[in-house]
Design an enzyme around this catalytic site. Structure first.
Site, PDB file in Angstrom:
ATOM      1  N   ASN A 135       0.811  -1.218   0.000  1.00  0.00           N
ATOM      2  CA  ASN A 135       0.000   0.000   0.000  1.00  0.00           C
ATOM      3  C   ASN A 135       0.839   1.260   0.000  1.00  0.00           C
ATOM      4  OD1 ASN A 135      -2.952  -0.722   0.254  1.00  0.00           O
ATOM      5  ND2 ASN A 135      -1.957  -2.124   1.688  1.00  0.00           N
TER       6      ASN A 135
ATOM      7  N   ARG B 101       4.658   1.135   0.014  1.00  0.00           N
ATOM      8  CA  ARG B 101       5.986   1.015  -0.572  1.00  0.00           C
ATOM      9  C   ARG B 101       6.082  -0.115  -1.573  1.00  0.00           C
ATOM     10  NH1 ARG B 101      10.519   1.183   3.855  1.00  0.00           N
ATOM     11  NH2 ARG B 101       9.235  -0.314   4.991  1.00  0.00           N
TER      12      ARG B 101
ATOM     13  N   LYS C 122       8.752  -2.873  -2.699  1.00  0.00           N
ATOM     14  CA  LYS C 122       9.999  -3.495  -2.256  1.00  0.00           C
ATOM     15  C   LYS C 122      10.453  -4.460  -3.334  1.00  0.00           C
ATOM     16  CE  LYS C 122       8.719  -3.100   2.517  1.00  0.00           C
ATOM     17  NZ  LYS C 122       7.719  -3.691   3.380  1.00  0.00           N
TER      18      LYS C 122
ATOM     19  N   TYR D 133     -10.925 -18.299   4.359  1.00  0.00           N
ATOM     20  CA  TYR D 133     -11.221 -16.898   4.053  1.00  0.00           C
ATOM     21  C   TYR D 133     -11.707 -16.790   2.607  1.00  0.00           C
ATOM     22  CZ  TYR D 133     -10.155 -11.903   5.190  1.00  0.00           C
ATOM     23  OH  TYR D 133     -10.195 -10.557   5.495  1.00  0.00           O
TER      24      TYR D 133
ATOM     25  N   GLY E  76      -6.052 -10.448   0.968  1.00  0.00           N
ATOM     26  CA  GLY E  76      -4.891  -9.775   0.384  1.00  0.00           C
ATOM     27  C   GLY E  76      -3.766 -10.778   0.127  1.00  0.00           C
TER      28      GLY E  76
ATOM     29  N   ASP F  82      -0.712 -10.297   0.011  1.00  0.00           N
ATOM     30  CA  ASP F  82       0.421 -10.100   0.934  1.00  0.00           C
ATOM     31  C   ASP F  82       0.212 -10.884   2.228  1.00  0.00           C
ATOM     32  OD1 ASP F  82      -1.680  -8.402   1.718  1.00  0.00           O
ATOM     33  OD2 ASP F  82      -0.363  -6.707   2.201  1.00  0.00           O
ATOM     34  N   ARG F  83      -1.030 -10.895   2.713  1.00  0.00           N
ATOM     35  CA  ARG F  83      -1.331 -11.684   3.913  1.00  0.00           C
ATOM     36  C   ARG F  83      -1.105 -13.160   3.636  1.00  0.00           C
ATOM     37  NH1 ARG F  83      -7.335 -10.219   5.662  1.00  0.00           N
ATOM     38  NH2 ARG F  83      -6.863 -11.544   7.456  1.00  0.00           N
TER      39      ARG F  83
ATOM     40  N   THR G  89       1.331  -1.194   6.562  1.00  0.00           N
ATOM     41  CA  THR G  89       0.382  -0.078   6.498  1.00  0.00           C
ATOM     42  C   THR G  89      -0.887  -0.417   7.277  1.00  0.00           C
ATOM     43  OG1 THR G  89       1.262   0.458   4.326  1.00  0.00           O
ATOM     44  CG2 THR G  89      -0.866   1.429   4.916  1.00  0.00           C
TER      45      THR G  89
HETATM   46  N1  LIG Z   1      12.647   3.135   5.873  1.00  0.00           N
HETATM   47  C1  LIG Z   1      11.378   3.053   6.247  1.00  0.00           C
HETATM   48  N2  LIG Z   1      10.424   3.662   5.520  1.00  0.00           N
HETATM   49  C2  LIG Z   1       9.125   3.571   5.859  1.00  0.00           C
HETATM   50  N3  LIG Z   1       8.683   2.893   6.938  1.00  0.00           N
HETATM   51  C3  LIG Z   1       9.590   2.283   7.702  1.00  0.00           C
HETATM   52  C4  LIG Z   1      10.967   2.314   7.394  1.00  0.00           C
HETATM   53  N4  LIG Z   1      11.604   1.578   8.330  1.00  0.00           N
HETATM   54  C5  LIG Z   1      10.679   1.124   9.185  1.00  0.00           C
HETATM   55  N5  LIG Z   1       9.463   1.549   8.827  1.00  0.00           N
HETATM   56  C6  LIG Z   1       8.243   1.251   9.548  1.00  0.00           C
HETATM   57  O1  LIG Z   1       7.601   0.250   8.821  1.00  0.00           O
HETATM   58  C7  LIG Z   1       6.202   0.445   8.828  1.00  0.00           C
HETATM   59  C8  LIG Z   1       5.637  -0.110   7.562  1.00  0.00           C
HETATM   60  O2  LIG Z   1       5.916  -1.487   7.528  1.00  0.00           O
HETATM   61  P1  LIG Z   1       6.257  -2.258   6.191  1.00  0.00           P
HETATM   62  O3  LIG Z   1       7.546  -1.803   5.641  1.00  0.00           O
HETATM   63  O4  LIG Z   1       6.140  -3.683   6.536  1.00  0.00           O
HETATM   64  O5  LIG Z   1       5.060  -1.819   5.315  1.00  0.00           O
HETATM   65  P2  LIG Z   1       4.968  -0.791   4.114  1.00  0.00           P
HETATM   66  O6  LIG Z   1       5.849  -1.274   3.022  1.00  0.00           O
HETATM   67  O7  LIG Z   1       5.158   0.608   4.541  1.00  0.00           O
HETATM   68  O8  LIG Z   1       3.480  -1.058   3.860  1.00  0.00           O
HETATM   69  P3  LIG Z   1       2.885  -1.899   2.710  1.00  0.00           P
HETATM   70  O9  LIG Z   1       3.690  -3.167   2.586  1.00  0.00           O
HETATM   71  O10 LIG Z   1       1.476  -2.124   3.086  1.00  0.00           O
HETATM   72  O11 LIG Z   1       3.116  -0.972   1.574  1.00  0.00           O
HETATM   73  C9  LIG Z   1       6.003   1.954   8.973  1.00  0.00           C
HETATM   74  O12 LIG Z   1       4.854   2.197   9.747  1.00  0.00           O
HETATM   75  C10 LIG Z   1       7.283   2.421   9.656  1.00  0.00           C
HETATM   76  O13 LIG Z   1       7.074   2.683  11.028  1.00  0.00           O
HETATM   77  C1  LIG Z   2      -5.111  -5.809   4.653  1.00  0.00           C
HETATM   78  C2  LIG Z   2      -4.060  -5.272   3.703  1.00  0.00           C
HETATM   79  C3  LIG Z   2      -4.274  -3.783   3.495  1.00  0.00           C
HETATM   80  C4  LIG Z   2      -2.707  -5.498   4.382  1.00  0.00           C
HETATM   81  O1  LIG Z   2      -1.682  -4.992   3.585  1.00  0.00           O
HETATM   82  C5  LIG Z   2      -4.081  -6.035   2.354  1.00  0.00           C
HETATM   83  O2  LIG Z   2      -3.841  -7.383   2.582  1.00  0.00           O
HETATM   84  C6  LIG Z   2      -5.398  -5.878   1.651  1.00  0.00           C
HETATM   85  O3  LIG Z   2      -5.645  -4.887   1.012  1.00  0.00           O
HETATM   86  N1  LIG Z   2      -6.280  -6.915   1.789  1.00  0.00           N
HETATM   87  C7  LIG Z   2      -7.593  -6.953   1.218  1.00  0.00           C
HETATM   88  C8  LIG Z   2      -8.630  -7.208   2.269  1.00  0.00           C
HETATM   89  C9  LIG Z   2      -8.504  -8.551   2.953  1.00  0.00           C
HETATM   90  O4  LIG Z   2      -7.392  -9.097   3.093  1.00  0.00           O
HETATM   91  O5  LIG Z   2      -9.549  -9.079   3.374  1.00  0.00           O
END
Ligand SMILES: Nc1ncnc2c1ncn2[C@@H]1O[C@H](COP(=O)(O)OP(=O)(O)OP(=O)(O)O)[C@@H](O)[C@H]1O
Ligand SMILES: CC(C)(CO)[C@@H](O)C(=O)NCCC(=O)O
Ligand SMILES: [K+]
Length: 245
Positions: A8, A10, A12, A94, A100, A102-103, A124
């Site tokens: 959501n 970032r 990676k 589910y 999701g 990712d989950r 996120t």
């Molecule tokens: N370099 C960084 N940039 C952003 N967030 C970071 C960083 N390092 C640690 N975090 C922490 O990681 C959390 C986000 O976790 P994660 O990296 O697993 O998800 P995300 O990539 O931000 O979210 P998603 O995967 O949903 O896009 C943020 O709330 C923050 O506190």
């Molecule tokens: C719950 C998040 C936001 C976690 O990144 C993602 O897995 C997502 O958008 N899921 C869809 C809703 C669900 O998992 O039921």
């Protein structure tokens, strides 16, 4: 192999060698335009010359289509993972159309058919999922600590907290402390309650905020970096040489 996680917040990526070791990785904020961000990365990806690209995306069909267009220019086979509720390594109760990916991949990365497991993703959103001997029973979704703080900020007149640290769950005596500690307690309390309800489930935590939360959990927590990457690798490995498990 190149692995992409379009989350959501970032994007990676990880590059792994023949024996699965990470040789390069990075995480970048995509600010709603992941396809453009990817475009800027294609030179780098081309230089790595991976033979395959495996993708996890929670960004929806429209963005995935644009990402696919961008990746097509590379001339490297790529594939988006889709949730498989009847996967040989992990089944799920589910709604597979909603879960999701990712989950699901985080669970696939962690699953052990001999165990009861609780996989907690701290990105996120914070997600809590229960797995009983490789069967996903269901789970919970919370806004993460920063989203919760934004919700308070925008929904109230007298709370204008936008910075500060989440480092305690003791009661606060200032707005700043009360907000941060209340929010952290909402997640910590939920995890402790999950443990109370499911005492035999091993707690596994992953994601950027895992360590902030884990410190306050009253039970042992296994911190696992890169669970989603592990799930991606398992997914494609299993498809290449299906094993009878
Ligand atoms: N370099 C960084 N940039 C952003 N967030 C970071 C960083 N390092 C640690 N975090 C922490 O990681 C959390 C986000 O976790 P994660 O990296 O697993 O998800 P995300 O990539 O931000 O979210 P998603 O995967 O949903 O896009 C943020 O709330 C923050 O506190
Ligand atoms: C719950 C998040 C936001 C976690 O990144 C993602 O897995 C997502 O958008 N899921 C869809 C809703 C669900 O998992 O039921
Ligand atoms: K949304």
């Amino acid at each position: 192999m190149l692995w992409l996680d379009l989350g959501n917040t970032r994007l990676k990526y990880w590059l792994t060698d023949d024996i699965g070791q990470i040789v390069a990785h990075d995480a970048k904020q995509h600010l709603q335009s992941p396809a453009e961000l990817l475009m800027g990365l294609t030179d780098r990806f081309e230089r790595y010359a991976p033979d395959f690209i495996g993708i996890s995306s929670v960004l929806g069909a429209a963005i995935n289509t644009r990402v696919a267009e961008t990746l097509s220019r590379l001339d490297i086979p790529f594939e988006f993972v889709h949730v498989d509720a009847n996967h040989a390594l992990l089944s799920s109760r589910y709604d597979a159309n909603q879960l999701g990916v990712d989950r699901w991949l985080q669970m696939l990365g962690a699953v052990d058919k001999k165990k009861r497991q609780c996989v907690i993703g701290c990105g996120t959103a914070v997600t809590i999922d229960l797995i009983d001997h490789a069967e996903h029973l269901g789970g919970y979704i919370f806004p993460n600590i920063y989203l919760q703080r934004e919700a308070l900020f925008s929904g109230t007149k007298q709370i204008s907290i936008s910075n500060g640290t989440f480092d305690s769950i003791d009661q606060g005596i200032h707005t700043q402390d009360a907000v941060h500690r209340g929010i952290l307690l909402s997640i910590v309390g939920a995890v402790n309650e999950i443990h109370r309800r499911h005492p035999n489930f091993e707690l596994i935590m992953t994601g950027g905020d895992a360590s902030i939360i884990a410190q306050h959990i009253s039970r042992p927590v296994h911190l696992r970096d890169n669970l989603l990457l592990g799930g991606l690798a398992r997914y494609f490995e299993h498809r290449r040489q299906p094993v009878d498990e």
